[in-house]
Every structure is written in structure tokens, then in C-alpha cells.
Design a protein around this motif. Sequence first.
Motif, PDB file in Angstrom:
ATOM      1  N   GLU A  67      -2.019 -18.437 -47.494  1.00 10.81           N
ATOM      2  CA  GLU A  67      -2.632 -19.744 -47.275  1.00 10.81           C
ATOM      3  C   GLU A  67      -3.398 -20.259 -48.492  1.00 10.81           C
ATOM      4  OE1 GLU A  67      -1.943 -21.489 -44.803  1.00 10.81           O
ATOM      5  OE2 GLU A  67      -1.190 -20.069 -43.309  1.00 10.81           O
ATOM      6  N   LEU A  68      -4.008 -19.350 -49.253  1.00 10.36           N
ATOM      7  CA  LEU A  68      -4.808 -19.777 -50.399  1.00 10.36           C
ATOM      8  C   LEU A  68      -3.955 -20.166 -51.592  1.00 10.36           C
ATOM      9  CD1 LEU A  68      -7.573 -20.175 -51.741  1.00 10.36           C
ATOM     10  CD2 LEU A  68      -7.533 -17.744 -52.357  1.00 10.36           C
ATOM     11  N   GLY A  69      -2.881 -19.451 -51.826  1.00  9.59           N
ATOM     12  CA  GLY A  69      -2.054 -19.703 -53.005  1.00  9.59           C
ATOM     13  C   GLY A  69      -1.702 -21.167 -53.220  1.00  9.59           C
ATOM     14  N   PRO A  70      -1.170 -21.891 -52.216  1.00 12.39           N
ATOM     15  CA  PRO A  70      -0.791 -23.288 -52.417  1.00 12.39           C
ATOM     16  C   PRO A  70      -1.968 -24.233 -52.686  1.00 12.39           C
ATOM     17  CG  PRO A  70       0.329 -22.362 -50.504  1.00 12.39           C
ATOM     18  CD  PRO A  70      -0.714 -21.370 -50.919  1.00 12.39           C
ATOM     19  N   LEU A  71      -3.194 -23.783 -52.411  1.00 12.83           N
ATOM     20  CA  LEU A  71      -4.363 -24.639 -52.644  1.00 12.83           C
ATOM     21  C   LEU A  71      -4.893 -24.537 -54.063  1.00 12.83           C
ATOM     22  CD1 LEU A  71      -6.374 -24.005 -49.333  1.00 12.83           C
ATOM     23  CD2 LEU A  71      -4.747 -25.846 -49.844  1.00 12.83           C
ATOM     24  N   LEU A  72      -4.338 -23.616 -54.854  1.00 11.32           N
ATOM     25  CA  LEU A  72      -4.837 -23.397 -56.214  1.00 11.32           C
ATOM     26  C   LEU A  72      -4.102 -24.224 -57.265  1.00 11.32           C
ATOM     27  CD1 LEU A  72      -5.396 -19.526 -56.097  1.00 11.32           C
ATOM     28  CD2 LEU A  72      -7.040 -21.362 -55.669  1.00 11.32           C
ATOM     29  N   SER A  73      -3.221 -25.103 -56.818  1.00 11.11           N
ATOM     30  CA  SER A  73      -2.539 -26.013 -57.739  1.00 11.11           C
ATOM     31  C   SER A  73      -2.261 -27.324 -57.007  1.00 11.11           C
ATOM     32  CB  SER A  73      -1.231 -25.391 -58.255  1.00 11.11           C
ATOM     33  OG  SER A  73      -0.389 -25.023 -57.174  1.00 11.11           O
ATOM     34  N   ALA A 129       1.723 -30.246 -52.305  1.00 10.62           N
ATOM     35  CA  ALA A 129       1.712 -31.118 -51.134  1.00 10.62           C
ATOM     36  C   ALA A 129       0.723 -30.598 -50.091  1.00 10.62           C
ATOM     37  CB  ALA A 129       3.111 -31.212 -50.549  1.00 10.62           C
ATOM     38  N   THR A 130       0.604 -29.281 -49.982  1.00 11.85           N
ATOM     39  CA  THR A 130      -0.333 -28.677 -49.021  1.00 11.85           C
ATOM     40  C   THR A 130      -1.763 -29.083 -49.343  1.00 11.85           C
ATOM     41  OG1 THR A 130       1.126 -26.773 -48.717  1.00 11.85           O
ATOM     42  CG2 THR A 130      -1.179 -26.496 -48.073  1.00 11.85           C
ATOM     43  N   ARG A 131      -2.110 -29.018 -50.602  1.00 12.76           N
ATOM     44  CA  ARG A 131      -3.463 -29.401 -51.019  1.00 12.76           C
ATOM     45  C   ARG A 131      -3.709 -30.888 -50.749  1.00 12.76           C
ATOM     46  NH1 ARG A 131      -7.293 -27.254 -54.991  1.00 12.76           N
ATOM     47  NH2 ARG A 131      -8.579 -28.968 -55.760  1.00 12.76           N
ATOM     48  N   LYS A 132      -2.725 -31.728 -51.032  1.00 11.94           N
ATOM     49  CA  LYS A 132      -2.866 -33.167 -50.815  1.00 11.94           C
ATOM     50  C   LYS A 132      -2.994 -33.492 -49.328  1.00 11.94           C
ATOM     51  CE  LYS A 132      -0.369 -34.466 -55.027  1.00 11.94           C
ATOM     52  NZ  LYS A 132       0.890 -35.031 -55.580  1.00 11.94           N
ATOM     53  N   GLU A 133      -2.238 -32.800 -48.491  1.00 13.88           N
ATOM     54  CA  GLU A 133      -2.315 -33.028 -47.048  1.00 13.88           C
ATOM     55  C   GLU A 133      -3.691 -32.657 -46.506  1.00 13.88           C
ATOM     56  OE1 GLU A 133       0.837 -30.789 -45.331  1.00 13.88           O
ATOM     57  OE2 GLU A 133       2.426 -32.025 -46.222  1.00 13.88           O
ATOM     58  N   GLN A 134      -4.236 -31.558 -47.004  1.00 17.55           N
ATOM     59  CA  GLN A 134      -5.566 -31.159 -46.552  1.00 17.55           C
ATOM     60  C   GLN A 134      -6.607 -32.185 -46.986  1.00 17.55           C
ATOM     61  OE1 GLN A 134      -8.541 -27.414 -47.227  1.00 17.55           O
ATOM     62  NE2 GLN A 134      -6.468 -26.878 -46.604  1.00 17.55           N
ATOM     63  N   SER A 135      -6.483 -32.689 -48.188  1.00 17.87           N
ATOM     64  CA  SER A 135      -7.425 -33.700 -48.685  1.00 17.87           C
ATOM     65  C   SER A 135      -7.368 -34.967 -47.835  1.00 17.87           C
ATOM     66  CB  SER A 135      -7.119 -34.029 -50.148  1.00 17.87           C
ATOM     67  OG  SER A 135      -7.321 -32.894 -50.973  1.00 17.87           O
ATOM     68  N   ALA A 136      -6.165 -35.372 -47.436  1.00 16.25           N
ATOM     69  CA  ALA A 136      -6.024 -36.552 -46.585  1.00 16.25           C
ATOM     70  C   ALA A 136      -6.673 -36.318 -45.219  1.00 16.25           C
ATOM     71  CB  ALA A 136      -4.548 -36.900 -46.419  1.00 16.25           C
ATOM     72  N   GLY A 137      -6.520 -35.109 -44.690  1.00 14.45           N
ATOM     73  CA  GLY A 137      -7.159 -34.771 -43.420  1.00 14.45           C
ATOM     74  C   GLY A 137      -8.667 -34.805 -43.513  1.00 14.45           C
ATOM     75  N   TYR A 138      -9.198 -34.377 -44.647  1.00 17.73           N
ATOM     76  CA  TYR A 138     -10.640 -34.436 -44.865  1.00 17.73           C
ATOM     77  C   TYR A 138     -11.159 -35.868 -44.716  1.00 17.73           C
ATOM     78  CZ  TYR A 138     -11.253 -29.652 -46.728  1.00 17.73           C
ATOM     79  OH  TYR A 138     -11.350 -28.293 -46.879  1.00 17.73           O
TER      80      TYR A 138
END
Length: 379
Positions: free
Chosen positions: A330-336, A339-348
Motif C-alpha cells: 500500500e505504501l509503495g504507490p504513494l511514494l511517487s 494514480a493512487t496518490r492522486k486519487e487519495q489526494s482528491a478524496g482528501y
Amino acid sequence: MKYYLIAGEASGDLHASNLMKALLQKDTEAQFRFFGGDMMSSVGGERVRHYRDLAYMGVWPVITHLGIILRSRKECFRDISTWHPDVVILIDYPGFNLEIARMVRSELGIPVYYYISPKIWAWKGYRIKNIRRDVDELFSILPFEVEFFRKHDYPIHYVGNPCVDAVHSYLKNADAVSLTGSGRPVLALLAGSRRQEIDRNLPMMLQAVSGIPEAAAYDLVLAGAPGIDPDFYGKYLKNTDVKVFFGKTYDILRAASAALVTSGTATLETCLFRVPQVVCYSMPCGKIVSAFRGRVLKVKFVSLVNLIAGREVVPELVAADMNVQNIRKELGPLLSDTATRKEQSAGYEEVISTLGPAGASEKAAEQMVELLQNTTKSR
């Protein structure tokens, strides 16, 4: 007026201190006496006992310290009886506070206000009976609680979320300084505020991060919990490059590019700083807990971020799901920039919009003072 406040952990100390500041603005003659922490003490008044003397969680720690807890409860009630405040304000910490509410209402008749509701929407729903009987007014900081309590015919006040206030105030006043001085991105570790949480979560967090190639480019920074001796972390951090900072959680989150966060208020604070996160919460007998989770918990999620959103915005690794392999996944995709990081940011952004603007402490204080004044006039 005289205000008696009870907070049993670090987050309660923070929110109670902000409420006290707001009460002083509305009631310049306010007097405070409290069970709480250093942040409440910084506002003023008389601290009777520090919350670290009460902060036990889990069945076995509570059993082994039951004598201390019961003596503290009796001491608290006697102190309230002697001082006889105009109101008792309880901040979260339901195991202790709901019993105090019962004693105060049945034996003293002093108004009881609850700020930051017990999470009876998640489990122990039977406590609604105690709240109806013993709590005069409840001030909620979570928007979805309004509908829950309405279904139980108990009206509450949604005042906004004090985490929004705290983060807004911090960002408005914080100096732009480098936390580590290295110029490298920061991976934040928020492993909990109690020894039991840290024991269970921190070792797995460290082991998981050590196996993620992308994490090698990050400075690992651990938020030291208030009331925890620095030496306590030593057994876990020996032979690592992890930097520990105490009293600087917001500084760490402002600097962080990603975070591993033990479930609790910290998950919401991490969201408000817009830091991508993985929620981590290891528990004893994880497989058994996971198997019976649906029978015990009434909600699908455990993190405030997901509960407010009503869907999964951040991954939750709880009980049996909390392991090294899953953290890495789960952490790996958040370190660059994925799309996973962008989706989480939109949810925030959805969550932040739902919470509403800053001003929860001021709104709660204004309503409390007004209610107390009206009660006084009606006597």
C-alpha cells in the motif's frame, strides 16, 4: 463561571486546551480545573491529575491498572464535589468519563456537557442509554454523528472539527523551516500515543519501510508521543537512521511526503495536511479480531478519513491485515506521482469540504456559555 474538564489522552488535551481558550474569549471570568495534560495547563487553571496516569488501553492493561483507574475516578468525583463547578465538560475518553457523568448527574445535579462524543456508532451502542440519562448536551465534531444520534432521538450540536482549527492555526503561524536539514523528502511514522500501540505498530512499520526501494530516498521521521520517555523508542530505533521529534507532530506532517499512521485522530490530521497515508493498526490475536470484526463493529471503516468520506479514501491495515507485506504493497504507490496518490489526494479534498471551515472551538464555547447562561436565568 467555573468549568471542570476531563481529558484522558493527548488528542483530548489538545482539543480541550483550544476549547478553554475559546471559553476565555466568551467568558472572561472563566475558571478552570481539570484532569488533563500540559497543553491544558498552558492555558491556565488548576490541573488535578495528568492524563498519562489514566491512559491505559486494551483488556489486560486496564485490568492490571484497575486500582489506579478506580482511585482516580473517586478522586475526580470528590474534587468535583468540593469545587462544585457550573458545568463538567467531558472530552472523549468514554470508559472513564461516562461513569463520571453518571455520578455527577445522579449525586450532584451539575450540568454535564460532552465535547467529542464517545464513538458509540462504531461499537458499544448500548451506551446511548447512559448518554441520554447522564449527558445534558453533546457537542459533536464529526458530521455523520448527527444522523446517528437523530435516529436515537437524541439531538446534538455539530460544531465543526477542532482538528481543522488546530491545523489552520498552525499553518497560519508556522515558520517555514526545514525539519531535517537534509533536503530529502520525509516519510512520517505516527505509531500511536500509547506504549501498547507503539509496541505493536512501530516494529512492523520499520521492517516494511526497510524493504521498499523507493523509501531509501526518504528521511524517516518518527513523531514521539507525549508522555513517552525517549528511551522507550531506543530498543526499536537502534541501528537505524530514524529521527525522532517530540512535540512536533505538525512540523513532521507539514514536511512529510507520505506517512504510516496508527488509526485515530492522527489519520484526520494527516488528511488535513494533505499527506498521502496508509492507516496501520496491529492488534493482539489479529486473525481472531478480524474474524469477529463484523459482529463487534457497526461500521465498515476505522479511520476518520474513510468514515467521513463514507468510502475508502485511505487504505486501512487493521488486525490480521496489518503485516509487513501489506504495508509495502500500500505504501509503495504513494511514494511517487501515481494514480493512487492522486486519487487519495482528491478524496482528501472531499473530506475537508465536508468538515467545513475552522472555528469549532469558538462555536462550541459560544453555545456552551449561552446554554449555561440560559440555565442560570431559568433557575
